[in-house]
Each structure stands twice: as C-alpha cells, then as structure tokens.
Write a protein that holds these residues in place. Structure first.
Motif, PDB file in Angstrom:
ATOM      1  N   ILE A   1       6.761 -22.145   0.585  1.00  0.00           N
ATOM      2  CA  ILE A   1       5.128 -21.891   0.642  1.00  0.00           C
ATOM      3  C   ILE A   1       4.428 -20.622   0.693  1.00  0.00           C
ATOM      4  N   ILE A   2       3.990 -19.923  -0.011  1.00  0.00           N
ATOM      5  CA  ILE A   2       3.182 -18.409   0.507  1.00  0.00           C
ATOM      6  C   ILE A   2       2.470 -18.409   1.768  1.00  0.00           C
ATOM      7  N   VAL A   3       2.337 -18.325   2.832  1.00  0.00           N
ATOM      8  CA  VAL A   3       1.995 -17.917   3.587  1.00  0.00           C
ATOM      9  C   VAL A   3       0.887 -16.772   3.970  1.00  0.00           C
ATOM     10  N   ASN A   4       0.727 -15.820   3.173  1.00  0.00           N
ATOM     11  CA  ASN A   4      -0.606 -14.263   3.735  1.00  0.00           C
ATOM     12  C   ASN A   4      -1.458 -14.354   2.017  1.00  0.00           C
ATOM     13  N   LYS A   5      -1.607 -15.086   1.387  1.00  0.00           N
ATOM     14  CA  LYS A   5      -2.515 -15.726   0.060  1.00  0.00           C
ATOM     15  C   LYS A   5      -3.589 -16.435   0.183  1.00  0.00           C
TER      16      LYS A   5
ATOM     17  N   PRO B   1      -9.188 -20.783   6.184  1.00  0.00           N
ATOM     18  CA  PRO B   1      -8.978 -20.468   4.805  1.00  0.00           C
ATOM     19  C   PRO B   1      -8.077 -21.680   4.266  1.00  0.00           C
ATOM     20  N   ILE B   2      -8.282 -22.122   2.877  1.00  0.00           N
ATOM     21  CA  ILE B   2      -7.021 -22.317   2.355  1.00  0.00           C
ATOM     22  C   ILE B   2      -5.958 -21.121   1.609  1.00  0.00           C
ATOM     23  N   LEU B   3      -4.843 -21.464   2.022  1.00  0.00           N
ATOM     24  CA  LEU B   3      -3.861 -20.040   0.852  1.00  0.00           C
ATOM     25  C   LEU B   3      -3.631 -21.242  -0.213  1.00  0.00           C
ATOM     26  N   LEU B   4      -2.988 -19.849  -1.284  1.00  0.00           N
ATOM     27  CA  LEU B   4      -2.725 -19.415  -2.495  1.00  0.00           C
ATOM     28  C   LEU B   4      -0.833 -20.130  -2.749  1.00  0.00           C
ATOM     29  N   GLY B   5      -0.056 -21.609  -2.544  1.00  0.00           N
ATOM     30  CA  GLY B   5       1.224 -21.334  -1.618  1.00  0.00           C
ATOM     31  C   GLY B   5       1.844 -20.796  -2.562  1.00  0.00           C
ATOM     32  N   GLY B   6       1.563 -20.656  -4.412  1.00  0.00           N
ATOM     33  CA  GLY B   6       2.365 -20.699  -5.026  1.00  0.00           C
ATOM     34  C   GLY B   6       2.586 -21.148  -7.051  1.00  0.00           C
TER      35      GLY B   6
ATOM     36  N   LEU C   1      -2.142 -23.992  -1.585  1.00  0.00           N
ATOM     37  CA  LEU C   1      -1.951 -25.016  -3.196  1.00  0.00           C
ATOM     38  C   LEU C   1      -1.123 -24.099  -3.402  1.00  0.00           C
ATOM     39  N   GLY C   2      -0.431 -25.175  -4.776  1.00  0.00           N
ATOM     40  CA  GLY C   2       0.686 -24.393  -4.983  1.00  0.00           C
ATOM     41  C   GLY C   2       2.133 -24.810  -4.163  1.00  0.00           C
ATOM     42  N   TYR C   3       2.822 -24.157  -4.876  1.00  0.00           N
ATOM     43  CA  TYR C   3       4.549 -23.707  -4.264  1.00  0.00           C
ATOM     44  C   TYR C   3       4.773 -23.076  -5.212  1.00  0.00           C
ATOM     45  N   ALA C   4       6.283 -22.316  -4.853  1.00  0.00           N
ATOM     46  CA  ALA C   4       6.701 -20.840  -5.260  1.00  0.00           C
ATOM     47  C   ALA C   4       8.335 -22.191  -5.199  1.00  0.00           C
ATOM     48  N   GLY C   5       8.628 -21.927  -6.718  1.00  0.00           N
ATOM     49  CA  GLY C   5      10.329 -22.899  -6.882  1.00  0.00           C
ATOM     50  C   GLY C   5      11.780 -21.756  -6.812  1.00  0.00           C
ATOM     51  N   TRP C   6      12.401 -22.207  -7.225  1.00  0.00           N
ATOM     52  CA  TRP C   6      13.720 -21.543  -7.813  1.00  0.00           C
ATOM     53  C   TRP C   6      14.656 -22.319  -8.149  1.00  0.00           C
ATOM     54  N   ALA C   7      15.392 -21.790  -9.685  1.00  0.00           N
ATOM     55  CA  ALA C   7      16.459 -22.814  -9.936  1.00  0.00           C
ATOM     56  C   ALA C   7      17.479 -22.979  -9.516  1.00  0.00           C
ATOM     57  N   PRO C   8      18.904 -23.621  -8.949  1.00  0.00           N
ATOM     58  CA  PRO C   8      19.810 -23.781  -8.392  1.00  0.00           C
ATOM     59  C   PRO C   8      20.703 -21.928  -8.443  1.00  0.00           C
ATOM     60  N   GLY C   9      21.031 -21.186  -7.889  1.00  0.00           N
ATOM     61  CA  GLY C   9      21.321 -20.065  -7.395  1.00  0.00           C
ATOM     62  C   GLY C   9      20.509 -19.016  -7.709  1.00  0.00           C
ATOM     63  N   GLN C  10      19.270 -19.339  -8.034  1.00  0.00           N
ATOM     64  CA  GLN C  10      18.255 -17.964  -9.027  1.00  0.00           C
ATOM     65  C   GLN C  10      17.663 -17.602  -7.303  1.00  0.00           C
ATOM     66  N   LEU C  11      17.943 -18.072  -6.220  1.00  0.00           N
ATOM     67  CA  LEU C  11      16.807 -17.253  -4.961  1.00  0.00           C
ATOM     68  C   LEU C  11      17.687 -16.290  -4.468  1.00  0.00           C
ATOM     69  N   GLU C  12      19.383 -16.806  -4.429  1.00  0.00           N
ATOM     70  CA  GLU C  12      20.236 -16.177  -4.399  1.00  0.00           C
ATOM     71  C   GLU C  12      20.852 -14.174  -5.098  1.00  0.00           C
ATOM     72  N   MET C  13      20.047 -14.748  -6.137  1.00  0.00           N
ATOM     73  CA  MET C  13      20.332 -13.881  -7.098  1.00  0.00           C
ATOM     74  C   MET C  13      19.231 -13.059  -6.891  1.00  0.00           C
ATOM     75  N   GLU C  14      18.429 -13.125  -6.477  1.00  0.00           N
ATOM     76  CA  GLU C  14      17.225 -12.123  -6.420  1.00  0.00           C
ATOM     77  C   GLU C  14      17.275 -11.696  -4.900  1.00  0.00           C
ATOM     78  N   ILE C  15      17.741 -12.000  -4.068  1.00  0.00           N
ATOM     79  CA  ILE C  15      18.304 -12.152  -2.484  1.00  0.00           C
ATOM     80  C   ILE C  15      19.235 -10.674  -2.789  1.00  0.00           C
ATOM     81  N   GLN C  16      20.459 -11.138  -4.023  1.00  0.00           N
ATOM     82  CA  GLN C  16      21.627 -10.067  -3.801  1.00  0.00           C
ATOM     83  C   GLN C  16      20.743  -8.891  -4.289  1.00  0.00           C
ATOM     84  N   GLU C  17      20.242  -9.189  -5.398  1.00  0.00           N
ATOM     85  CA  GLU C  17      19.584  -7.844  -6.019  1.00  0.00           C
ATOM     86  C   GLU C  17      17.844  -7.241  -5.415  1.00  0.00           C
TER      87      GLU C  17
END
Length: 211
Positions: free
Chosen positions: A52-56, A94-99, A152-168
């Motif tokens: 969940i994005i906590v600052n939008k 305030p309500i946040l935009l979670g993703g 409202l809403g959320y952020a989602g990643w497929a298997p391995g996607q978040l790990e790759m984004e962190i490595q990059e």
C-alpha cells in the motif's frame, strides 16, 4: 470500496522476505505512478508481493466523504476518539491512493488493538490490514483501531518482479516505523523514510544502490 468479505488474502510471511517493510522509490524508478512513493509491504512470498502506498493522498476525498459513499454515519464518539488518537483530524482525515491495482477497493492499515478474526490479516507484530466494511463501521463508532490509514487500491508485483526491481536500484528498503506510517504528515513521509536509512534526500541520485 471495501469488500464485505476477505477474499484474496495475501500469502503468509516467508522468512527473509519483505513483508512488514517499507519500499522507498528511487529517483530513477521510471514509473510516474510511483514517483517519490513510500510503500508498506503487506505480503511478499514466492507468489509475488502486495503493498500500500502510504504517502499519496486522494485529493478531495476525506474519511467522512468515504463513509457517506458507503452509507455509514460518522458518530460523535468517532470525533471524540479521533481528537485523541488521530491528532484532531476527525472526519477530515485524508484517504490515500494505495496503488494502481483495484483503485475502487479499500484497505485499512492499522494497529493491532483492533482485529476481526474473519478479515484482519496480521502483517507484523504491531500492524494489520483489514479490507472489509466492518472496520469502517467500527471506526465511525469510535471503536476502531488507535492508529490507522485508509487507502484505495494497492501495488502488486508478479513472482520475482519486486526482487528484480530492487536489484535494479528501483527501490530502497527499510524497517517500517509506525510513526512514519501513521503520524507523520503525508508530505513528509518520503523524507522521513529516507532519514531512517540516514540518507539526505538532497544527495540521493538515481544511481545510488539499495540498502
């Protein structure tokens, strides 16, 4: 909005994964939807990740207006409770935009003094997530969690996607301090999260490595 049931609960914690941590977007993340985002990771396993994005903020939408949309009356006890526990925000909280995923669905991150056995998912020792309307009813009555944020809403990643984004170098990671999640003004959460890592935002560059 929030669902009446708890279908699609995220997977349980797997040791060594990022559930209960914060993601801090690097300047070179390359996706304007996540520019300067701070994301609380609610679930992370071999099946992927959800956060969940906590600052939008969702501009123009307050807690009182959200309750009106789902047919819940804001009671006086909530205002008394909010004055003590939510820095006087009351119905203007305030309500946040979670993703970008399911932007019409609501999620509440909250302290674990409130729990529904059927729908609250423990994320860490002190924080849970609930995605049913019952928690809004409890909050409107002044019987909800001591600390909370609604998104409202959320952020989602497929298997391995978040790990790759962190490595990059798309994301920095750090421990989720509850004051950063719940107490800091929304516009200061990015800087505060970086400060938890000892990073001065003015020195941060797209080429920096991850923590």
């Amino acid at each position: 909005m929030l669902h009446e049931d708890a279908k699609g609960k995220p997977e349980a914690t797997v040791e060594g994964f990022l559930q209960g941590q914060l993601l801090i977007a690097m300047p070179g993340i390359g996706d304007p939807r996540f520019d300067r985002s701070v994301i609380y990771v609610c679930s992370h396993s071999e099946q992927g990740a959800m956060g969940i994005i906590v600052n939008k903020p969702a501009h123009g939408l307050t807690f009182a207006e959200l309750l009106t949309q789902v047919g819940i009356a804001l009671e006086e006890k909530y205002l008394e409770h909010a004055g003590l526990q939510h820095a006087g925000l009351g119905g203007d909280k305030p309500i946040l935009l979670g993703g970008p995923v399911e932007p019409g669905r609501g999620f509440v991150l909250h302290s674990r003094d409130y729990a529904s056995s059927d729908s609250s998912l423990p994320v860490s020792d002190g924080i849970a997530m609930t995605a049913t309307v019952d928690i809004l009813r409890a909050m409107a009555r002044g019987t909800g969690p001591e600390r909370s944020l609604v998104a409202l809403g959320y952020a989602g990643w497929a298997p391995g996607q978040l790990e790759m984004e962190i490595q990059e170098n798309g994301w920095l990671t750090c421990k989720a301090e509850e004051d950063v999640l719940f107490s800091d003004p929304i516009e200061l959460k990015y800087e505060r999260a970086l400060a938890e890592l000892g990073i001065d935002i003015s020195l941060l560059s797209a080429e920096a490595g991850h923590a």
